[in-house]
Design a protein around this motif. Structure first.
Motif, PDB file in Angstrom:
ATOM      1  N   LYS A   1      26.080  51.465  15.216  1.00  0.00           N
ATOM      2  CA  LYS A   1      25.582  50.981  16.494  1.00  0.00           C
ATOM      3  C   LYS A   1      25.441  49.459  16.443  1.00  0.00           C
ATOM      4  N   ILE A   2      26.034  48.780  17.420  1.00  0.00           N
ATOM      5  CA  ILE A   2      25.998  47.323  17.491  1.00  0.00           C
ATOM      6  C   ILE A   2      24.744  46.887  18.254  1.00  0.00           C
ATOM      7  N   ASP A   3      23.966  45.995  17.665  1.00  0.00           N
ATOM      8  CA  ASP A   3      22.748  45.487  18.313  1.00  0.00           C
ATOM      9  C   ASP A   3      22.998  44.183  19.068  1.00  0.00           C
ATOM     10  N   VAL A   4      23.688  43.250  18.420  1.00  0.00           N
ATOM     11  CA  VAL A   4      23.897  41.918  19.006  1.00  0.00           C
ATOM     12  C   VAL A   4      25.332  41.485  18.733  1.00  0.00           C
ATOM     13  N   VAL A   5      25.948  40.804  19.707  1.00  0.00           N
ATOM     14  CA  VAL A   5      27.283  40.228  19.544  1.00  0.00           C
ATOM     15  C   VAL A   5      27.191  38.729  19.769  1.00  0.00           C
TER      16      VAL A   5
ATOM     17  N   THR B   1      33.753  36.314  15.619  1.00  0.00           N
ATOM     18  CA  THR B   1      32.629  36.886  16.360  1.00  0.00           C
ATOM     19  C   THR B   1      31.721  37.588  15.355  1.00  0.00           C
ATOM     20  N   TYR B   2      30.440  37.262  15.409  1.00  0.00           N
ATOM     21  CA  TYR B   2      29.471  37.888  14.513  1.00  0.00           C
ATOM     22  C   TYR B   2      28.770  39.021  15.253  1.00  0.00           C
ATOM     23  N   VAL B   3      28.667  40.171  14.605  1.00  0.00           N
ATOM     24  CA  VAL B   3      27.912  41.268  15.190  1.00  0.00           C
ATOM     25  C   VAL B   3      26.786  41.644  14.236  1.00  0.00           C
ATOM     26  N   LEU B   4      25.653  42.022  14.822  1.00  0.00           N
ATOM     27  CA  LEU B   4      24.482  42.403  14.041  1.00  0.00           C
ATOM     28  C   LEU B   4      24.196  43.874  14.241  1.00  0.00           C
ATOM     29  N   MET B   5      23.895  44.567  13.138  1.00  0.00           N
ATOM     30  CA  MET B   5      23.581  45.990  13.151  1.00  0.00           C
ATOM     31  C   MET B   5      22.344  46.216  12.298  1.00  0.00           C
ATOM     32  N   SER B   6      21.699  47.342  12.481  1.00  0.00           N
ATOM     33  CA  SER B   6      20.569  47.714  11.633  1.00  0.00           C
ATOM     34  C   SER B   6      21.002  48.843  10.706  1.00  0.00           C
ATOM     35  N   LEU B   7      21.060  48.533   9.407  1.00  0.00           N
ATOM     36  CA  LEU B   7      21.460  49.521   8.394  1.00  0.00           C
ATOM     37  C   LEU B   7      20.447  49.501   7.260  1.00  0.00           C
ATOM     38  N   GLY B   8      19.944  50.654   6.890  1.00  0.00           N
ATOM     39  CA  GLY B   8      18.991  50.734   5.795  1.00  0.00           C
ATOM     40  C   GLY B   8      17.693  50.009   6.076  1.00  0.00           C
ATOM     41  N   GLY B   9      17.388  49.817   7.363  1.00  0.00           N
ATOM     42  CA  GLY B   9      16.150  49.135   7.728  1.00  0.00           C
ATOM     43  C   GLY B   9      16.231  47.627   7.691  1.00  0.00           C
ATOM     44  N   VAL B  10      17.422  47.065   7.489  1.00  0.00           N
ATOM     45  CA  VAL B  10      17.591  45.605   7.484  1.00  0.00           C
ATOM     46  C   VAL B  10      18.695  45.211   8.462  1.00  0.00           C
ATOM     47  N   GLU B  11      18.648  43.959   8.887  1.00  0.00           N
ATOM     48  CA  GLU B  11      19.682  43.446   9.791  1.00  0.00           C
ATOM     49  C   GLU B  11      20.925  43.093   8.996  1.00  0.00           C
ATOM     50  N   VAL B  12      22.061  43.609   9.438  1.00  0.00           N
ATOM     51  CA  VAL B  12      23.329  43.410   8.743  1.00  0.00           C
ATOM     52  C   VAL B  12      24.291  42.653   9.651  1.00  0.00           C
ATOM     53  N   THR B  13      24.954  41.640   9.087  1.00  0.00           N
ATOM     54  CA  THR B  13      25.901  40.807   9.840  1.00  0.00           C
ATOM     55  C   THR B  13      27.328  41.115   9.418  1.00  0.00           C
TER      56      THR B  13
ATOM     57  N   THR C   1      30.470  45.753  21.572  1.00  0.00           N
ATOM     58  CA  THR C   1      29.579  45.643  22.723  1.00  0.00           C
ATOM     59  C   THR C   1      28.163  46.044  22.303  1.00  0.00           C
ATOM     60  N   PRO C   2      27.164  45.234  22.645  1.00  0.00           N
ATOM     61  CA  PRO C   2      25.786  45.571  22.266  1.00  0.00           C
ATOM     62  C   PRO C   2      25.369  46.953  22.787  1.00  0.00           C
ATOM     63  N   ARG C   3      24.599  47.685  21.967  1.00  0.00           N
ATOM     64  CA  ARG C   3      24.013  48.997  22.269  1.00  0.00           C
ATOM     65  C   ARG C   3      25.037  50.136  22.252  1.00  0.00           C
ATOM     66  N   PHE C   4      26.286  49.840  21.889  1.00  0.00           N
ATOM     67  CA  PHE C   4      27.308  50.883  21.778  1.00  0.00           C
ATOM     68  C   PHE C   4      27.753  51.036  20.322  1.00  0.00           C
ATOM     69  N   HIS C   5      28.213  52.248  20.002  1.00  0.00           N
ATOM     70  CA  HIS C   5      28.751  52.495  18.667  1.00  0.00           C
ATOM     71  C   HIS C   5      30.214  52.064  18.598  1.00  0.00           C
ATOM     72  N   MET C   6      30.633  51.619  17.427  1.00  0.00           N
ATOM     73  CA  MET C   6      32.058  51.355  17.199  1.00  0.00           C
ATOM     74  C   MET C   6      32.361  51.601  15.718  1.00  0.00           C
ATOM     75  N   ASP C   7      33.638  51.896  15.442  1.00  0.00           N
ATOM     76  CA  ASP C   7      34.055  52.156  14.065  1.00  0.00           C
ATOM     77  C   ASP C   7      34.165  50.836  13.301  1.00  0.00           C
ATOM     78  N   MET C   8      33.428  50.780  12.191  1.00  0.00           N
ATOM     79  CA  MET C   8      33.447  49.598  11.333  1.00  0.00           C
ATOM     80  C   MET C   8      34.076  49.970   9.993  1.00  0.00           C
ATOM     81  N   SER C   9      34.850  49.038   9.417  1.00  0.00           N
ATOM     82  CA  SER C   9      35.472  49.268   8.114  1.00  0.00           C
ATOM     83  C   SER C   9      34.709  48.492   7.040  1.00  0.00           C
ATOM     84  N   PHE C  10      34.479  49.140   5.906  1.00  0.00           N
ATOM     85  CA  PHE C  10      33.740  48.550   4.792  1.00  0.00           C
ATOM     86  C   PHE C  10      34.665  48.440   3.574  1.00  0.00           C
TER      87      PHE C  10
END
Length: 365
Positions: free
Chosen positions: A306-310, A317-329, A339-348
């Motif tokens: 889930k994307i929190d901030v774009v 483009t930097y996107v911020l997510m919440s993973l493991g209780g911390v903010e991830v960039t 898009t903020p508040r929507f899910h998208m597939d991320m590759s790790f």
């Protein structure tokens, strides 16, 4: 051949307070050593100990194979560039640069030859008749560097020389210092709290915290394989993401379960990760998390997040997510559809992940 600089078990105390503890580092001729760390970590004190401006409490400072115990600063064959420039206000630029040579009794003809050479290198020929009050901050720093260069010392010492300059000038002067190092093949020790300066200038970096060396290595090693959570968090902009995870065995490797704040858990696997404790911290750089549609490398693992901030930033483009209780960039391509508040597939990119002990902060892989 002896290292141009070697610090052996160096320590420094003020009363009962340890300022520097068991500092061991060496550089060969032509290397550019950067001492980096937060304010108060002891890096400037260490530079002053090398220069002889501060007495050491234990250990040894060796310059070109010679012990500097009881050797005064003026006899150490060093040149220092200060944050405050330390120029003589009543002297012209030319006299500021040649003053040290004059005091040492250098022949006037040689003084003028060295002045002309340094003025050309630093592009300050037009400033030689001016006084420091008539110069900009960047010009003053060039003069301070010129005064050091004419000494042709065994070792150049820089104490946060760019910290008084604005952002644009800092970049310009950083490039000038890099060019000087490459053209002169000089041996340099440089103190900064700016990790970008450290990464761009150094051939070798010493990361310090609380008077203790945390890691010594080439910039690429420090960036890709930080020794502990402090180094991982301090070096890099944006910093390395540090994500708490629970570990379960997965065949011969490990499975990492990461909480997603009310959404389904994020699960990543690594066949090469073995014998890890139950709780770890995953370290992954922002550029190693991608938009799975635009950027999926062989071996990448994909999961919906889930994307929190774009934050658009031109080429990236930097996107911020919440993973493991911390903010991830994550640093994505500008064309991402995040898009903020929507899910998208991320590759790790699991090949680039660092694992740290959740209790000690030390690197595990």
């Amino acid at each position: 051949m002896a290292p141009i600089l070697e610090l052996r078990g160096l320590s420094k105390k003020y009363g009962n307070q340890d300022i520097l503890r068991d500092i061991n580092v060496s550089i060969d001729a032509g290397e550019f050593l950067v001492l980096v760390g937060p304010s108060g970590c002891g890096k400037s004190t260490l530079l002053n100990c090398i220069a002889g401006l501060e007495p050491i409490s234990g250990g040894a400072v060796m310059i070109d194979g010679h012990d500097m115990q009881n050797i005064s600063p003026k006899d150490r064959d060093i040149a220092m560039v200060f944050q405050s420039y330390a120029l003589y206000p009543t002297m012209s630029v030319a006299k500021n640069i040649t003053f040290g040579m004059k005091v040492r009794g250098v022949d006037k003809t040689l003084q003028q030859e060295k002045l002309a050479e340094v003025a050309r290198q630093l592009q300050i020929e037009a400033l030689l008749d001016r006084r420091p009050s008539q110069l900009s901050g960047g010009q003053r720093q060039r003069v301070a560097m010129g005064r050091a260069l004419v000494r042709d010392p065994k070792l150049f010492l820089f104490d946060e020389p760019l910290s008084n300059l604005d952002a644009k000038l800092r970049v310009e002067m950083r490039t000038e210092i890099k060019k000087l190092h490459q053209s002169l093949n000089a041996s340099m020790v440089y103190v900064t709290h700016d990790q970008i300066e450290a990464m761009t200038l150094a051939t070798k970096i010493v990361v310090m915290k609380g008077g203790i060396i945390q890691q010594i290595g080439a910039p690429a090693e420090i960036y890709s394989h930080p020794a502990n959570i402090f180094v991982a968090d301090f070096m890099g902009s944006p910093a390395m993401n540090l994500i708490p995870a629970r570990v379960e065995k997965n065949g011969k490797g490990s499975k990492f379960i990461i909480n997603q704040n009310g959404s389904h858990d994020l699960v990543l696997t690594d066949k090469a990760a073995k014998n890890l404790p139950q709780n770890v911290v995953l370290g992954i750089r922002p550029e190693d998390i991608g938009d799975a549609v635009l950027q999926k490398r062989a071996g990448d693992q994909v999961s919906s997040c889930k994307i929190d901030v774009v934050e658009p930033a031109g080429a990236d483009t930097y996107v911020l997510m919440s993973l493991g209780g911390v903010e991830v960039t994550a640093r994505l391509q500008a064309e991402t559809s995040a898009t903020p508040r929507f899910h998208m597939d991320m590759s790790f990119n699991m090949d680039k992940v660092s694992y740290f002990d959740a209790a000690t902060g030390e690197r595990l892989n």
